[in-house]
Design a protein around this motif. Structure first.
Motif, PDB file in Angstrom:
ATOM      1  N   GLN A   1       0.231 -22.353   1.560  1.00  0.00           N
ATOM      2  CA  GLN A   1       1.595 -22.472   2.027  1.00  0.00           C
ATOM      3  C   GLN A   1       1.678 -23.574   3.059  1.00  0.00           C
TER       4      GLN A   1
ATOM      5  N   ILE B   1     -30.304 -13.002 -12.290  1.00  0.00           N
ATOM      6  CA  ILE B   1     -28.876 -13.051 -11.946  1.00  0.00           C
ATOM      7  C   ILE B   1     -28.645 -13.957 -10.755  1.00  0.00           C
TER       8      ILE B   1
ATOM      9  N   LEU C   1     -17.058 -13.705  -6.083  1.00  0.00           N
ATOM     10  CA  LEU C   1     -17.053 -15.150  -5.888  1.00  0.00           C
ATOM     11  C   LEU C   1     -15.713 -15.756  -6.275  1.00  0.00           C
TER      12      LEU C   1
ATOM     13  N   GLN D   1     -12.548 -42.450   5.225  1.00  0.00           N
ATOM     14  CA  GLN D   1     -11.387 -42.005   5.988  1.00  0.00           C
ATOM     15  C   GLN D   1     -10.600 -43.205   6.517  1.00  0.00           C
TER      16      GLN D   1
ATOM     17  N   MET E   1     -22.993  -5.134 -12.248  1.00  0.00           N
ATOM     18  CA  MET E   1     -23.518  -5.833 -11.060  1.00  0.00           C
ATOM     19  C   MET E   1     -23.149  -7.318 -11.111  1.00  0.00           C
ATOM     20  N   LYS E   2     -23.451  -7.900 -12.267  1.00  0.00           N
ATOM     21  CA  LYS E   2     -23.155  -9.313 -12.426  1.00  0.00           C
ATOM     22  C   LYS E   2     -21.656  -9.555 -12.344  1.00  0.00           C
TER      23      LYS E   2
ATOM     24  N   ALA F   1     -13.285 -15.101  -3.635  1.00  0.00           N
ATOM     25  CA  ALA F   1     -13.538 -15.953  -2.470  1.00  0.00           C
ATOM     26  C   ALA F   1     -12.992 -17.350  -2.702  1.00  0.00           C
ATOM     27  N   LEU F   2     -13.281 -17.885  -3.888  1.00  0.00           N
ATOM     28  CA  LEU F   2     -12.800 -19.217  -4.203  1.00  0.00           C
ATOM     29  C   LEU F   2     -11.282 -19.275  -4.224  1.00  0.00           C
TER      30      LEU F   2
ATOM     31  N   TRP G   1     -24.857 -21.957 -10.727  1.00  0.00           N
ATOM     32  CA  TRP G   1     -23.409 -22.109 -10.870  1.00  0.00           C
ATOM     33  C   TRP G   1     -22.792 -22.642  -9.582  1.00  0.00           C
TER      34      TRP G   1
ATOM     35  N   PRO H   1     -14.965 -18.200   3.343  1.00  0.00           N
ATOM     36  CA  PRO H   1     -14.103 -18.232   4.529  1.00  0.00           C
ATOM     37  C   PRO H   1     -14.518 -17.293   5.639  1.00  0.00           C
TER      38      PRO H   1
ATOM     39  N   PHE I   1     -20.592 -27.887  13.852  1.00  0.00           N
ATOM     40  CA  PHE I   1     -19.183 -27.843  13.475  1.00  0.00           C
ATOM     41  C   PHE I   1     -19.030 -28.255  12.026  1.00  0.00           C
TER      42      PHE I   1
ATOM     43  N   VAL J   1      -9.697 -19.582  -1.063  1.00  0.00           N
ATOM     44  CA  VAL J   1      -9.767 -20.922  -0.483  1.00  0.00           C
ATOM     45  C   VAL J   1      -8.774 -21.855  -1.152  1.00  0.00           C
TER      46      VAL J   1
ATOM     47  N   GLY K   1     -11.922 -33.049   9.553  1.00  0.00           N
ATOM     48  CA  GLY K   1     -10.899 -32.764   8.571  1.00  0.00           C
ATOM     49  C   GLY K   1     -10.138 -31.483   8.834  1.00  0.00           C
ATOM     50  N   GLU K   2     -10.347 -30.898  10.014  1.00  0.00           N
ATOM     51  CA  GLU K   2      -9.698 -29.621  10.325  1.00  0.00           C
ATOM     52  C   GLU K   2      -8.653 -29.786  11.408  1.00  0.00           C
TER      53      GLU K   2
ATOM     54  N   ARG L   1     -17.954 -25.796   8.939  1.00  0.00           N
ATOM     55  CA  ARG L   1     -16.727 -26.098   8.204  1.00  0.00           C
ATOM     56  C   ARG L   1     -17.007 -26.118   6.721  1.00  0.00           C
TER      57      ARG L   1
ATOM     58  N   LEU M   1     -20.395  -9.435  -8.862  1.00  0.00           N
ATOM     59  CA  LEU M   1     -20.729 -10.661  -8.145  1.00  0.00           C
ATOM     60  C   LEU M   1     -19.737 -11.755  -8.493  1.00  0.00           C
TER      61      LEU M   1
ATOM     62  N   ASP N   1     -15.490 -23.589   3.874  1.00  0.00           N
ATOM     63  CA  ASP N   1     -14.697 -23.954   2.704  1.00  0.00           C
ATOM     64  C   ASP N   1     -15.029 -23.073   1.517  1.00  0.00           C
ATOM     65  N   TYR N   2     -16.273 -22.609   1.460  1.00  0.00           N
ATOM     66  CA  TYR N   2     -16.683 -21.820   0.292  1.00  0.00           C
ATOM     67  C   TYR N   2     -16.773 -20.338   0.594  1.00  0.00           C
TER      68      TYR N   2
ATOM     69  N   ARG O   1     -11.305 -20.397  18.276  1.00  0.00           N
ATOM     70  CA  ARG O   1     -10.006 -20.873  18.725  1.00  0.00           C
ATOM     71  C   ARG O   1      -9.052 -19.718  18.869  1.00  0.00           C
TER      72      ARG O   1
ATOM     73  N   GLN P   1       8.803 -26.905   1.701  1.00  0.00           N
ATOM     74  CA  GLN P   1       7.510 -26.698   1.066  1.00  0.00           C
ATOM     75  C   GLN P   1       7.142 -27.902   0.206  1.00  0.00           C
TER      76      GLN P   1
END
Lengths: 398, 504, 293
Positions: free
Chosen positions: A21, B8, A9, B90, A1-2, A12-13, B15, C147, C136, A16, A72-73, C140, A5, C144-145, C234, B173
């Motif tokens: 590319q 858990i 994660l 920024q 289970m752990k 997922a990371l 974390w 998706p 927004f 991101v 930032g997007e 966002r 998880l 990031d964490y 979008r 790239q």
């Protein structure tokens, strides 16, 4: 289970953080998106860089760019109108563009529209402006002076049918379309300061000339020569029903006019005789559209490569011209322009680029309100003076 | 077993929390902590048992509703507006990356090489043919007889073990990385300028985080952050500005503005009237139909009910568009019919009073089905014995309605009616879609039209006037509007509780 | 003849008594449906603008409906499915979350119960003009964490809608729960059920009407919403119906009134179809709860 998880994660990371590319992102409106997608495919084939064109409705594009970039997007390239540039530059959202030797290929007026404080911030591709569109069946020879136009209107107008002499989008708030009346005899938006920049404290919408033009408009309204409350939908209805002899409108209406089977001609707006006796062709706003580069983009070099070598080419510019039916800002493409576009350009000689400084927002708001009041019968001098006062207050000039 | 799972989850939360914390994602971090702590309390504490049921809702509420409100409050104390949109960091990033063309521009062609460990090597060649080597930080001139140079077919390249040339799509790239390089050369900096060359440019600004000053490298003038803009001692400012704390300035501006004060009463009154009339008229209509349709003996009840719900089912923005078209003064269907029959044109949307009436007509159209629904529901809850008793006492139909039905309905429906009032009070969408606040009013001191309600007025002041978008001002006004409507509603809720005590 | 007179004598008075009612109802139905009939007429009318069209079109054309489903730039079918998916999930999630919290407010006595209920209602009254920027940002960050939940995702939009759905719906649920006597759960718990099991097995089935009503209200609210959706979504494949149709009208210089009307009709009709089977719950739904029996 752990473990599961953890795995989830990590994946997922990784999604991101991992393989980012290089990708070129473009925000565009739905008219130009298909063309840009094709162009992007070509670019990808040549350079291996993926091109992602994100589609927005034109009216959403301006603020979508601001919100996204702030967060930032933002994209690397955005299509927009030149009057957005003032706001974008004030917020630091766009990057100056160096066209190098290609500068000579573009119309100086279009480049000027995208220039703020001496730096060019956009690659222009089209410009548009209002002109007089007339029904040749009802108006065999287009009038050269406003008196001629009035004569035609009076001969033709018949509110019962209904038939109007002149129609344009004069719905409340549409200051853009109302401007020709104000500018003919001396009205202007912002004056210039001694450095040649626009001076938001010098507002000219309530000069004697402007009031003269507004009064002329109101009298035509009262005489039922011009229909009131015309919005985009109503304008289309008038065209479809052949209910007006002349229109003051832009290239955007030509499609509807053709569909309605109107035998149309395009010419410059007739000259108005001002209170001082001089004849002046009313000045119209010119709007220039172009490509802008995001100042926060990580791919500026690639973006510029795309713009200079794929967009600023004869083929693309001609395609853009035909897509939007607008006069191209790219001079070599003018040779391929159709007669309509050339006819609109006649009036462009009497054009004033829409000021792009942020203070323009007040002009749209209060100018629109003034039109609203004038439509409802308020004395034009009072309405325009109130608008001017409110604008000066709103931009902290008082 | 539960404890194990909790352990858990706690570990994961910690974390993830550390991860978020190191990335300065404080909002998300606080939400995560809230959820984590909440979950622990919910499961561990006996007394906090209800929390288990409430936690999911609370989390969503905090994330999506409370956070925007807190953000709104924060913004109202800043100067977020056009010209001050970005964060200070920024803006500093932008200004530090501003380069002006060098007075003596030197152009270098380049070739890029990458090692297997992704290390960069550049071979730069100036216009005279002189070669240089760079790893991205310095420029090292190469002698023409340097071992590493290799000439092949007239072009000179580098031959360094472990490095391969980057060409074609791979070069593209690499470009984002090359863009970030700033190689110091003489008195200038060498930066990527186009796909195939580097150019000397002059860096304009340098920011010193310790002294919090931006220095113009050409003139040595130092700029300090004042009021959201970098300002020199002489008063010259650098564009763009950035968002900064301004305290209560926005609120002071609102309260001290004669213009806002002048228009406020008119707009506020119309907002209240608008909300009350909308609720009252739509409720009356809805209730009447609920009563009519409540009769079990009425034929086609289900059909009627479905048909009457259609306005509620159509998306608002479509309905608003159509109604606006129908109300068009010259071409709308209403005026066409009126013109044909009575030769009269009603200025539906161009006259102040008529525009207000038209808006109310549209809103009633949109809301009465909802009112009908809730009335139908509430009517079911009134026991028949009460009606019987009233009839026995000799009360007629109207009397029965007034003394039995209505008070009992009010108990159930009052909170919902207050909710509808608040919704109408804040109904920006409808006003904006149909009239956008117009027609304009002569003598207005701000952009406040005849049909503007408080919130659409806020929108016009903050986003369609002045010099661009003024979010700080809009946020401040939003808070004030909230205070107003919350007060009115809270009073309303209090009163409805009293109703319950009297009649319940 | 005599039979006819007898019929008239028998049914006449009843008819006269009933007729005004039906007449009144039909007048209001005309008020309710006229704009919709207008839209329907537009969808089959070859004309291109609202102002030009007549109520009864000269001839019927189904071209607009065809355009809707065949134009590659405007994937109407995708929009409809997106909307049904988003609104459906939002509505179901709302029902679940509000049932849980409504139950808690109704059954458990904890400190701050009254206050938090009032706060819940009042919080929804905050004018959400600036919420767009805040939402927004937060989406966002979440994106990031995770998706799957960021900008331009349907799940993200659902989360945002859920936030706005909590307040009043929880209050409605609570009211309804208040009318169900506790004895039922208590006897279940005596028989050994945990409170949660009592909630799921006993309470939820009893409150079906309010569940249906909240589902409907939230469903309608979600698909009508277009402001947040237009900012957060979008690209034409992701859009919902309202935002997609907005493309048609907001495109300043195009004439697409016909397809727009067709889209509105299809959208409205599909929602009505979903809505019909749930109708029977509405009668005993909504506010029965506030009255304590």
């Amino acid at each position: 289970m752990k473990k599961l998880l953890m795995l989830v994660l990590i994946i997922a990371l990784a999604a991101v953080v991992g393989a980012a590319q290089t990708k070129l992102t473009i925000f565009a409106d739905d008219t130009r998106t298909p063309l840009l997608r094709d162009l992007g495919a070509q670019f990808t084939a040549d350079t291996g860089v993926e091109v992602d064109v994100v589609e927005y409705a034109w009216n959403d594009l301006r603020s979508a760019y601001v919100t996204s970039t702030q967060a930032g997007e933002g994209p690397d390239i955005v299509i927009g109108a030149h009057d957005w540039v003032g706001e974008y530059v004030a917020n630091g959202l766009v990057e100056p563009i160096d066209l190098g030797k290609k500068v000579a290929d573009f119309s100086p007026a279009a480049l000027e529209a995208f220039t703020v404080n001496g730096a060019l911030y956009g690659l222009p591709y089209a410009s548009e402006n209002l002109a007089l569109v007339y029904d040749k069946d009802l108006v065999p020879t287009p009038p050269r002076t406003w008196d001629g136009l009035l004569a035609i209107c009076r001969a033709v107008a018949d509110p019962e049918k209904p038939m109007y002499g002149l129609a344009f989008q004069n719905q409340a708030g549409n200051f853009y379309q109302f401007f020709p009346f104000l500018s003919a005899a001396g009205g202007y938006i912002f004056g210039y300061d001694d450095k040649g920049a626009l001076n938001p404290c010098d507002v000219g919408i309530a000069t004697d000339g402007a009031i003269f033009g507004a009064t002329l408009y109101q009298s035509m309204l009262k005489e039922d020569l011009i229909p009131s409350g015309v919005d985009w939908d109503t304008l289309n209805a008038l065209v479809e029903g052949h209910n007006a002899a002349m229109y003051i409108t832009g290239p955007w209406l030509i499609g509807a006019i053709k569909s309605a089977g109107v035998n149309y001609g395009i010419t410059q707006i007739p000259a108005i005789k001002g209170p001082n006796g001089a004849y002046n062709v009313p000045k119209v706003f010119t709007g220039v559209q172009g490509f802008m580069v995001n100042s926060f983009s990580d791919n500026k070099t690639i973006a510029m490569d795309f713009l200079m070598n794929y967009v600023a080419t004869m083929d693309t510019m001609v395609a853009l011209m035909n897509l939007g039916d607008r006069a191209p800002a790219y001079l070599p493409a003018v040779t391929q322009a159709g007669p309509d576009i050339l006819a609109f350009s006649q009036q462009a000689a009497f054009g004033v680029p829409m000021p792009s400084i942020p203070a323009m927002a007040s002009i749209w708001q209060e100018g629109g309100n003034a039109l609203d009041l004038i439509n409802n019968g308020t004395d034009p001098a009072t309405a325009l003076k109130q608008a001017q006062d409110l604008i000066l207050t709103a931009v902290d000039c008082k | 077993m539960k404890i194990l799972l909790l352990g858990i989850v706690d570990a994961v939360v910690v974390w993830a929390g550390v991860g978020l914390g190191t990335q300065n994602a404080y909002a998300l971090l606080s939400l995560l902590l809230l959820g984590g702590v909440g979950l622990n309390i919910a499961i561990l504490s006996r007394r906090a048992y209800p929390l288990r049921y409430l936690l999911p809702s609370l989390l969503v509420l905090f994330g999506m509703v409370v956070y925007p409100i807190l953000y709104n409050v924060y913004i109202s104390f800043t100067n977020l507006q056009t010209g001050n949109l970005l964060q200070k960091s920024q803006v500093i990033h932008l200004l530090e990356n501003r380069y002006a063309p060098a007075p003596e521009e030197t152009i270098y062609a380049y070739q890029a090489y990458l090692s297997d460990k992704d290390e960069l090597l550049l071979l730069l060649t100036d216009e005279q043919g002189q070669h240089f080597l760079s790893q991205g930080k310095t420029l090292e001139p190469l002698r023409p007889d340097d071992q590493r140079l290799v000439t092949q077919d007239g072009t000179t390249g580098l031959d360094v073990p472990g490095y391969h040339a980057v060409t074609g799509p791979a070069l593209y790239q690499l470009l984002p990385r090359l863009e970030t390089l700033a190689i110091p050369v003489d008195n200038a900096t060498l930066r990527l300028s186009g796909i195939r060359q580097f150019k000397t440019v002059i860096k304009q600004y340098s920011y010193n985080p310790k002294t919090d000053r931006l220095v113009d490298l050409q003139t040595a003038i130092s700029y300090a952050p004042v009021d959201g803009r970098f300002t020199s001692a002489a008063g010259k400012t650098i564009e763009p500005g950035f968002q900064t704390w301004v305290g209560a300035r926005n609120f002071v501006r609102i309260f001290s503005s004669a213009a806002i004060g002048k228009d406020f009463l008119r707009v506020f009154l119309w907002t209240v009237v608008w909300a009350m009339l909308s609720v009252f008229l739509s409720f009356s209509l809805g209730l009447s139909f609920a009563l009519l349709l409540n009769d079990r003996k009425l034929h086609f009840r289900l059909v009627y009910r479905t048909l009457l719900l259609v306005p509620y089912v159509m998306p608002v923005f479509i309905s608003a568009f159509v109604w606006r078209g129908m109300f068009n003064e010259n071409f709308g269907i209403f005026n066409r019919i009126l013109g044909d029959l009575f030769h009269v044109q009603v200025p539906w949307l161009t006259n102040a009073m008529w525009a207000r009436a038209s808006l109310i007509m549209i809103n009633v159209w949109l809301s009465f089905p909802y009112m009908m629904l809730i009335s139908l529901g509430a009517l079911q809850s009134i026991p028949d014995q009460l009606y019987e008793a009233a009839r026995v006492d000799g009360a007629g139909a109207w009397r029965r309605f007034w003394s039995v039905t209505l008070p009992l309905l009010m108990i159930s429906l009052a909170p919902l009616l207050i909710g509808s009032f608040a919704f109408a009070f804040n109904n920006f969408t409808l006003i904006y879609l149909v009239t956008a606040g117009r027609p304009a009013v002569l003598g207005a001191a701000t952009p406040a039209g005849a049909t503007d309600i408080l919130i659409s007025w806020t929108y016009r002041i903050s986003f369609q006037g002045g010099s661009g978008n003024n979010y700080g001002l809009a946020a401040a006004i939003s808070i004030l509007i909230f205070v107003m409507i919350a007060t009115i509603s809270a009073i309303g809720f209090r009163m409805s509780r009293h109703l319950e005590e009297v009649y319940g | 003849m005599a039979r006819f007179a007898a019929l008239l004598r028998r049914w006449g008075p009843i008819f006269l008594r009933r007729f005004p009612r039906h007449l009144l109802i039909w007048i209001i139905i005309a008020y309710a449906l006229f704009p919709v009939l207008w839209i329907f007429s537009a969808s089959v009318n070859p004309t291109s603008s609202l102002s030009q069209q007549k109520l009864i079109p000269d001839h019927i054309t189904w071209d607009h409906y065809r355009t809707l489903f065949t134009d590659p730039n405007y994937p109407f079918a995708t929009w409809l499915l997106n909307t049904l998916k988003i609104s459906g999930i939002t509505a179901v999630a709302t029902v679940i979350l509000c049932a849980l919290s409504g139950y808690a407010f109704s059954r458990f006595r904890f400190t701050g119960r009254r206050v938090s209920l009032l706060a819940l209602l009042l919080i929804q009254m905050f004018p959400q003009m600036l919420a767009i920027v805040a939402i927004f940002f937060i989406l966002r960050m979440i994106g990031d964490y995770a998706p799957a939940l960021g900008i331009n995702t349907h799940l993200g939009l659902i989360m945002v809608y859920l936030g706005g759905a909590m307040g009043f719906n929880t209050y409605l649920m609570k009211g309804y729960f208040d009318t169900v006597p506790r004895s039922l759960e208590e006897s279940a718990m005596v028989d050994g059920a945990t409170p949660f099991q009592a909630f799921v097995r006993i309470m939820l089935p009893l409150v079906r009407p309010i569940l249906a009503v909240i589902f409907i209200i939230q469903f309608i609210t979600s698909y009508s919403e277009f402001i947040l959706a237009s900012v957060l979504l979008r690209g034409s494949e992701q859009l919902t119906l309202s935002v997609g149709l907005r493309f048609f009208t907001e495109q300043a210089f195009e004439r697409r009134w016909g397809p727009f009307a067709a889209g509105a009709i299809i959208g409205g009709a599909s929602f009505l179809l979903i809505f019909l089977p749930l109708q029977r719950f509405i009668v005993s739904g909504l506010t029965r709860g506030s009255v304590k029996e």
